[in-house]
Write a protein that holds these residues in place. Structure first.
Motif, PDB file in Angstrom:
ATOM      1  N   TYR A  89      30.158  37.215  44.269  1.00 56.33           N
ATOM      2  CA  TYR A  89      31.576  37.453  44.037  1.00 56.33           C
ATOM      3  C   TYR A  89      32.007  38.696  44.803  1.00 56.33           C
ATOM      4  O   TYR A  89      31.248  39.660  44.942  1.00 56.33           O
ATOM      5  CB  TYR A  89      31.853  37.660  42.550  1.00 56.33           C
ATOM      6  N   THR A  90      33.239  38.677  45.292  1.00 56.35           N
ATOM      7  CA  THR A  90      33.815  39.877  45.902  1.00 56.35           C
ATOM      8  C   THR A  90      34.990  40.388  45.074  1.00 56.35           C
ATOM      9  O   THR A  90      35.574  41.421  45.409  1.00 56.35           O
ATOM     10  CB  THR A  90      34.289  39.591  47.338  1.00 56.35           C
ATOM     11  N   ASP A  91      35.333  39.687  44.004  1.00 55.36           N
ATOM     12  CA  ASP A  91      36.375  40.092  43.054  1.00 55.36           C
ATOM     13  C   ASP A  91      35.672  40.453  41.749  1.00 55.36           C
ATOM     14  O   ASP A  91      35.072  39.595  41.103  1.00 55.36           O
ATOM     15  CB  ASP A  91      37.352  38.937  42.850  1.00 55.36           C
ATOM     16  N   LEU A  92      35.750  41.729  41.365  1.00 55.43           N
ATOM     17  CA  LEU A  92      35.029  42.176  40.178  1.00 55.43           C
ATOM     18  C   LEU A  92      35.553  41.491  38.917  1.00 55.43           C
ATOM     19  O   LEU A  92      34.763  41.188  38.008  1.00 55.43           O
ATOM     20  CB  LEU A  92      35.128  43.695  40.035  1.00 55.43           C
ATOM     21  N   ASP A  93      36.841  41.235  38.841  1.00 50.21           N
ATOM     22  CA  ASP A  93      37.373  40.549  37.663  1.00 50.21           C
ATOM     23  C   ASP A  93      36.782  39.143  37.533  1.00 50.21           C
ATOM     24  O   ASP A  93      36.469  38.693  36.423  1.00 50.21           O
ATOM     25  CB  ASP A  93      38.900  40.473  37.726  1.00 50.21           C
ATOM     26  N   ALA A  94      36.626  38.457  38.659  1.00 55.38           N
ATOM     27  CA  ALA A  94      36.013  37.129  38.620  1.00 55.38           C
ATOM     28  C   ALA A  94      34.554  37.229  38.191  1.00 55.38           C
ATOM     29  O   ALA A  94      34.055  36.381  37.433  1.00 55.38           O
ATOM     30  CB  ALA A  94      36.127  36.460  39.987  1.00 55.38           C
ATOM     31  N   ALA A  95      33.863  38.250  38.657  1.00 49.69           N
ATOM     32  CA  ALA A  95      32.468  38.448  38.257  1.00 49.69           C
ATOM     33  C   ALA A  95      32.373  38.751  36.768  1.00 49.69           C
ATOM     34  O   ALA A  95      31.469  38.262  36.073  1.00 49.69           O
ATOM     35  CB  ALA A  95      31.847  39.582  39.075  1.00 49.69           C
ATOM     36  N   LYS A  96      33.297  39.542  36.246  1.00 51.07           N
ATOM     37  CA  LYS A  96      33.309  39.854  34.818  1.00 51.07           C
ATOM     38  C   LYS A  96      33.562  38.605  33.986  1.00 51.07           C
ATOM     39  O   LYS A  96      32.942  38.414  32.926  1.00 51.07           O
ATOM     40  CB  LYS A  96      34.361  40.928  34.534  1.00 51.07           C
ATOM     41  N   ALA A  97      34.445  37.744  34.457  1.00 49.00           N
ATOM     42  CA  ALA A  97      34.710  36.499  33.737  1.00 49.00           C
ATOM     43  C   ALA A  97      33.465  35.621  33.702  1.00 49.00           C
ATOM     44  O   ALA A  97      33.132  35.017  32.670  1.00 49.00           O
ATOM     45  CB  ALA A  97      35.874  35.756  34.388  1.00 49.00           C
ATOM     46  N   GLU A  98      32.755  35.545  34.825  1.00 52.73           N
ATOM     47  CA  GLU A  98      31.517  34.761  34.875  1.00 52.73           C
ATOM     48  C   GLU A  98      30.451  35.374  33.982  1.00 52.73           C
ATOM     49  O   GLU A  98      29.704  34.662  33.298  1.00 52.73           O
ATOM     50  CB  GLU A  98      31.017  34.682  36.322  1.00 52.73           C
ATOM     51  N   ALA A  99      30.374  36.690  33.955  1.00 52.56           N
ATOM     52  CA  ALA A  99      29.396  37.364  33.100  1.00 52.56           C
ATOM     53  C   ALA A  99      29.697  37.091  31.626  1.00 52.56           C
ATOM     54  O   ALA A  99      28.783  36.838  30.827  1.00 52.56           O
ATOM     55  CB  ALA A  99      29.410  38.872  33.373  1.00 52.56           C
ATOM     56  N   ALA A 100      30.963  37.128  31.259  1.00 52.75           N
ATOM     57  CA  ALA A 100      31.337  36.850  29.876  1.00 52.75           C
ATOM     58  C   ALA A 100      31.017  35.410  29.493  1.00 52.75           C
ATOM     59  O   ALA A 100      30.581  35.125  28.375  1.00 52.75           O
ATOM     60  CB  ALA A 100      32.823  37.138  29.671  1.00 52.75           C
ATOM     61  N   ALA A 101      31.200  34.485  30.435  1.00 55.46           N
ATOM     62  CA  ALA A 101      30.964  33.064  30.159  1.00 55.46           C
ATOM     63  C   ALA A 101      29.483  32.731  30.070  1.00 55.46           C
ATOM     64  O   ALA A 101      29.080  31.851  29.306  1.00 55.46           O
ATOM     65  CB  ALA A 101      31.633  32.204  31.236  1.00 55.46           C
ATOM     66  N   THR A 102      28.654  33.435  30.846  1.00 55.58           N
ATOM     67  CA  THR A 102      27.228  33.097  30.928  1.00 55.58           C
ATOM     68  C   THR A 102      26.341  34.002  30.097  1.00 55.58           C
ATOM     69  O   THR A 102      25.169  33.684  29.877  1.00 55.58           O
ATOM     70  CB  THR A 102      26.751  33.168  32.391  1.00 55.58           C
ATOM     71  N   GLY A 103      26.861  35.169  29.673  1.00 58.67           N
ATOM     72  CA  GLY A 103      26.036  36.118  28.939  1.00 58.67           C
ATOM     73  C   GLY A 103      25.086  36.899  29.829  1.00 58.67           C
ATOM     74  O   GLY A 103      24.168  37.556  29.330  1.00 58.67           O
ATOM     75  N   ARG A 104      25.323  36.858  31.134  1.00 56.55           N
ATOM     76  CA  ARG A 104      24.473  37.597  32.066  1.00 56.55           C
ATOM     77  C   ARG A 104      25.176  38.872  32.523  1.00 56.55           C
ATOM     78  O   ARG A 104      26.389  38.877  32.694  1.00 56.55           O
ATOM     79  CB  ARG A 104      24.150  36.731  33.288  1.00 56.55           C
ATOM     80  N   GLY A 174      24.927  56.589  55.891  1.00 55.62           N
ATOM     81  CA  GLY A 174      25.350  55.703  54.815  1.00 55.62           C
ATOM     82  C   GLY A 174      24.186  55.180  53.994  1.00 55.62           C
ATOM     83  O   GLY A 174      23.030  55.204  54.415  1.00 55.62           O
ATOM     84  N   ASN A 175      24.490  54.680  52.807  1.00 56.27           N
ATOM     85  CA  ASN A 175      23.474  54.177  51.891  1.00 56.27           C
ATOM     86  C   ASN A 175      24.110  53.126  50.994  1.00 56.27           C
ATOM     87  O   ASN A 175      25.327  52.984  50.966  1.00 56.27           O
ATOM     88  CB  ASN A 175      22.895  55.324  51.055  1.00 56.27           C
ATOM     89  N   SER A 176      23.274  52.397  50.270  1.00 59.02           N
ATOM     90  CA  SER A 176      23.735  51.327  49.384  1.00 59.02           C
ATOM     91  C   SER A 176      23.066  51.466  48.030  1.00 59.02           C
ATOM     92  O   SER A 176      21.974  52.030  47.916  1.00 59.02           O
ATOM     93  CB  SER A 176      23.397  49.944  49.966  1.00 59.02           C
ATOM     94  N   ALA A 177      23.695  50.901  47.010  1.00 59.70           N
ATOM     95  CA  ALA A 177      23.130  50.945  45.660  1.00 59.70           C
ATOM     96  C   ALA A 177      23.476  49.661  44.925  1.00 59.70           C
ATOM     97  O   ALA A 177      24.557  49.093  45.115  1.00 59.70           O
ATOM     98  CB  ALA A 177      23.664  52.151  44.890  1.00 59.70           C
ATOM     99  N   HIS A 178      22.549  49.203  44.090  1.00 58.34           N
ATOM    100  CA  HIS A 178      22.814  48.117  43.164  1.00 58.34           C
ATOM    101  C   HIS A 178      23.144  48.731  41.800  1.00 58.34           C
ATOM    102  O   HIS A 178      22.340  49.485  41.251  1.00 58.34           O
ATOM    103  CB  HIS A 178      21.588  47.204  43.018  1.00 58.34           C
ATOM    104  N   TYR A 179      24.305  48.389  41.266  1.00 60.01           N
ATOM    105  CA  TYR A 179      24.722  48.857  39.943  1.00 60.01           C
ATOM    106  C   TYR A 179      24.570  47.729  38.931  1.00 60.01           C
ATOM    107  O   TYR A 179      24.936  46.582  39.217  1.00 60.01           O
ATOM    108  CB  TYR A 179      26.189  49.289  39.956  1.00 60.01           C
ATOM    109  N   LEU A 180      24.045  48.061  37.779  1.00 58.25           N
ATOM    110  CA  LEU A 180      24.032  47.105  36.672  1.00 58.25           C
ATOM    111  C   LEU A 180      25.262  47.378  35.818  1.00 58.25           C
ATOM    112  O   LEU A 180      25.451  48.491  35.318  1.00 58.25           O
ATOM    113  CB  LEU A 180      22.768  47.240  35.825  1.00 58.25           C
ATOM    114  N   LEU A 181      26.101  46.348  35.644  1.00 53.52           N
ATOM    115  CA  LEU A 181      27.321  46.446  34.860  1.00 53.52           C
ATOM    116  C   LEU A 181      27.297  45.397  33.759  1.00 53.52           C
ATOM    117  O   LEU A 181      26.733  44.312  33.930  1.00 53.52           O
ATOM    118  CB  LEU A 181      28.559  46.213  35.740  1.00 53.52           C
ATOM    119  N   ASP A 182      27.939  45.705  32.642  1.00 53.79           N
ATOM    120  CA  ASP A 182      28.067  44.685  31.606  1.00 53.79           C
ATOM    121  C   ASP A 182      29.278  43.811  31.904  1.00 53.79           C
ATOM    122  O   ASP A 182      29.959  43.982  32.932  1.00 53.79           O
ATOM    123  CB  ASP A 182      28.124  45.311  30.211  1.00 53.79           C
TER     124      ASP A 182
END
Length: 432
Positions: A89-104, A174-182
């Motif tokens: 996902y490139t839209d965080l709101d869409a990712a949040k909706a998927e996370a809420a639906a799947t429990g991931r 430059g650098n990159s990071a993986h964030y864990l979000l609920d």
């Protein structure tokens, strides 16, 4: 829509295929570059991507290889997605909706540049080559997380013109990071920079377990559990540091990691931390000798040596990293195939072995894993442990990561590359 994509991906029987012709037409339109068709497939998420990749196997004649690769990347939201098979996902709101639906939980990658382009920052390219090609990493990312990425800023490029028509192009800094979000987009943990795949998998397992433990808690309980979890991880790092580096005390280590004004955490979890550290410390403590702030000059490091034998030197990094992570830092067979397909040595002319390059890659991955896990991640644990449940939003935490961990603050548009006391002999300092 998703169930249809799954069926299309399986391609089932001829009669089933006939009944699904409208959906096959949508794939054909996507392969032709139709933006609406590609957007519709992205709306189908991982299932639509799986169906497209399956269709490539079953009906390769529908497009040439370049078109297949380009279309798969566009639907996935990631360059080289034909290898990874991962949907982003490139839209965080869409990712949040998927996370809420799947429990991931959400695993959100922050990078310089775009994950869909060749010249994103070096770390994100290493993720594509070394992490996202790994079958075990792919499985965990697909099944346990909702994937999302966003761009911090464009990745600076350096073009070297050889003067005879040949050029080399590289990204710098430059650098990159993986964030864990609920599912609400609240930060839970950070995995900063590049890790060996096996260690990255350990981080993902810890992060998923933490996410599950936080589920169902009210805000107060959640904040306390999150604080204690990070406090324990931080104590583990300090115990290992003290053992290996023979540091004078915890306060000295804390000031070394976080600055002169930093204060040690309360010691109520010291016994718990020691109990949880034993097995992990056996493998990880040697890498602590590799710690040195990345932004120090050689003169600064020389001065540091007068502070005691416990202070590690930059020369320790590769050696100690290999001691701790050498067995797991070599590229996987899938990564080697991916690297070989990129033909990185073609410009040198004669056919050459990749072995020296792969050996160097193994060393640098080991060193990166050590510094990222036991210096940068330790710092992040400290932030969470002292936050009293107020670590802030994703945007606020990300700004702090790029400012303090990665030393590329958004406030500096030149990312430290334009220096006020260095004369270049060029008009306007060579800036165009």
């Amino acid at each position: 829509m998703r169930s249809v994509f799954v069926v299309v991906g399986m391609l089932m029987s001829m009669s089933a295929q006939a009944s699904l012709m409208p959906e096959l037409i949508r794939f054909e339109l996507a392969l032709s570059g139709d933006a609406d068709a590609i957007a519709a497939l992205r709306d189908g998420g991982q299932d639509a991507l799986d169906a497209l990749i399956a269709l490539r196997t079953q009906k390769p004649s529908m497009a040439d290889e370049e078109t297949w690769v380009k279309t798969i990347d566009a639907v996935a939201g990631q360059k080289d997605a034909a290898t990874s098979g991962l949907f982003w996902y490139t839209d965080l709101d869409a990712a949040k909706a998927e996370a809420a639906a799947t429990g991931r939980p959400i695993l959100s990658l922050r990078l310089l540049g775009l994950l869909t382009e060749e010249y994103s920052c070096a770390n994100s390219r290493m993720f594509r080559a070394l992490l996202y090609t790994h079958p075990d990493v792919q499985k965990v990312l697909r099944e346990q997380f909702v994937l999302h990425w966003s761009s911090e800023r464009p990745a600076p490029r350096l073009t070297i013109d050889m003067g005879d028509g040949r050029q080399m192009v590289r990204t710098i800094t430059g650098n990159s990071a993986h964030y864990l979000l609920d599912a609400q987009g609240r930060p839970i943990d950070i995995v900063p920079g590049l890790y060996a795949p096996a260690v990255f998998l350990e981080q993902l397992a810890d992060a998923r377990a933490l996410s599950d433990a936080l589920g169902g808690l009210d805000d107060r309980q959640r904040a306390k559990r999150l604080e204690r979890w990070h406090q324990t991880r931080y104590k583990q790092a300090l115990t290992a540091l003290s053992d290996v580096l023979d540091a004078p005390n915890e306060a000295t280590l804390t000031r070394w990691l976080h600055g002169e004004e930093a204060q040690p955490l309360d010691n109520d979890l010291a016994i718990e931390a020691m109990a949880l550290t034993a097995t992990k410390a056996i493998n990880e403590t040697p890498t602590l000798r590799m710690f040195v702030p990345r932004n120090k000059s050689p003169d600064d490091r020389d001065d540091d040596q007068n502070r005691g034998d416990w202070q590690p030197t930059p020369e320790d990094w590769s050696e100690i990293g290999l001691q701790a992570y050498g067995d797991v830092s070599a590229p996987s067979p899938e990564a080697v195939d991916f690297i070989a397909a990129q033909r990185p040595l073609d410009a040198l002319g004669a056919e050459m072995s990749l072995d020296p390059m792969l050996a160097t890659l193994r060393e640098t991955v080991a060193a990166d894993t050590a510094i990222n896990e036991l210096q940068l991640h330790a710092k992040a644990h400290y932030w969470f442990a002292r936050a009293n449940g107020e670590i802030g939003s994703f945007d606020a935490l990300n700004a702090r990561v790029y400012d303090e961990l990665f030393s590329t603050p958004a406030s500096d548009p030149w990312m430290g590359l334009l220096i006020e006391d260095v004369y270049t002999g060029l008009e306007r300092g060579g800036v165009q």
